[in-house]
Scaffold this active site. Structure first.
Site, PDB file in Angstrom:
ATOM      1  N   GLY A 114       0.784  -1.230   0.000  1.00  0.00           N
ATOM      2  CA  GLY A 114       0.000   0.000   0.000  1.00  0.00           C
ATOM      3  C   GLY A 114       0.814   1.276   0.000  1.00  0.00           C
ATOM      4  O   GLY A 114       0.285   2.352  -0.291  1.00  0.00           O
ATOM      5  N   ASP A 115       2.100   1.188   0.325  1.00  0.00           N
ATOM      6  CA  ASP A 115       2.935   2.402   0.372  1.00  0.00           C
ATOM      7  C   ASP A 115       4.375   2.041   0.031  1.00  0.00           C
ATOM      8  O   ASP A 115       5.301   2.311   0.795  1.00  0.00           O
ATOM      9  CB  ASP A 115       2.857   3.034   1.765  1.00  0.00           C
ATOM     10  CG  ASP A 115       3.474   4.436   1.816  1.00  0.00           C
ATOM     11  OD1 ASP A 115       3.616   5.059   0.746  1.00  0.00           O
ATOM     12  OD2 ASP A 115       3.810   4.891   2.920  1.00  0.00           O
ATOM     13  N   LEU A 116       4.569   1.435  -1.123  1.00  0.00           N
ATOM     14  CA  LEU A 116       5.907   1.028  -1.543  1.00  0.00           C
ATOM     15  C   LEU A 116       6.696   2.242  -2.019  1.00  0.00           C
ATOM     16  O   LEU A 116       6.511   2.728  -3.133  1.00  0.00           O
ATOM     17  CB  LEU A 116       5.819  -0.014  -2.663  1.00  0.00           C
ATOM     18  CG  LEU A 116       5.330  -1.405  -2.258  1.00  0.00           C
ATOM     19  CD1 LEU A 116       5.231  -2.306  -3.488  1.00  0.00           C
ATOM     20  CD2 LEU A 116       6.241  -2.038  -1.216  1.00  0.00           C
ATOM     21  N   ASN A 120      10.507   3.053   2.649  1.00  0.00           N
ATOM     22  CA  ASN A 120       9.951   1.931   3.404  1.00  0.00           C
ATOM     23  C   ASN A 120      10.702   0.622   3.169  1.00  0.00           C
ATOM     24  O   ASN A 120      10.170  -0.469   3.417  1.00  0.00           O
ATOM     25  CB  ASN A 120       8.463   1.778   3.093  1.00  0.00           C
ATOM     26  CG  ASN A 120       7.658   2.881   3.755  1.00  0.00           C
ATOM     27  OD1 ASN A 120       8.067   3.415   4.776  1.00  0.00           O
ATOM     28  ND2 ASN A 120       6.518   3.223   3.174  1.00  0.00           N
TER      29      ASN A 120
END
Length: 207
Positions: A114-116, A120
């Site tokens: 969801g937030d690559l 991260n």
């Protein structure tokens, strides 16, 4: 990692949503870990205080590693030399391959992050190479086996890298090539990704 109360939401609703999000985050991390994806170990979930206590990782983000590398490359470029290399440098290629393989493991395990972004992914070890890469921040993660969701995950990564790291085209191409070749659904996800890109360009043109 505490989640702070949002004062504009009703306290009861805020607690319910916070609890649900924390459970989803921990569930996704545990599922990823069982699939062999290096993630921080979860030590304790405190739903009452809205906290997740997890392993502290040493090292730096892939974002910082790549930013330093691209800055050095730009500083050493000759006048008139294109800003974007046609092929990855050895260290850059190694980072791209490892990152892609971690995303493949996540997706094949039924987890979408969801937030690559390169912020991260964390790397231990010296900047010159080696070390181990971890995936962090599963706050927006969930479980899915949809090729559409996987393609959106990759699109987020693609856009994040392009925005954060000018001159990173070769890096992105390497990530996508490894993903396509090593994922069980690589070809289908790439087809979906082409559709997601087209929708993204349409939104940029017409709002």
């Amino acid at each position: 990692m505490p989640l702070f109360a949002l004062r504009y939401r009703h306290p009861t609703l805020d607690k319910q949503l916070t609890k649900s999000r924390l459970r989803s985050e921990v569930r996704s991390m545990c599922k990823a870990r069982r699939a062999g994806v290096p993630v921080p170990a979860v030590h304790l979930l405190d739903e009452r205080r809205g906290c997740v206590f997890m392993e502290r990782l040493a090292g730096g983000t892939v974002r910082d590693r790549l930013r330093g590398m691209y800055q050095k490359r730009k500083a050493g470029a000759s006048p008139g030399e294109p800003g974007e290399a046609d092929a990855c440098k050895p260290y850059e290629r190694g980072v791209a391959e490892e990152l892609a393989r971690l995303v493949v493991r996540l997706h094949d395990a039924g987890v979408v992050h969801g937030d690559l972004t390169t912020s991260n992914f964390m790397m231990s070890g010296p900047e010159a190479g080696g070390g181990k890469m971890h995936v962090i921040d599963f706050g927006l993660a969930g479980t899915s086996t949809s090729n559409e969701d996987r393609a959106v995950d990759l699109y987020v990564l693609e856009r994040a890298v392009a925005t954060t790291h000018p001159g990173s085209g070769a890096f992105v191409r390497e990530v996508m090539s490894v993903y396509k070749n090593e994922s069980k659904s690589g070809d289908k996800v790439m087809q979906r990704l082409a559709e997601v890109r087209a929708r993204g360009r349409k939104r940029e043109c017409f709002g």
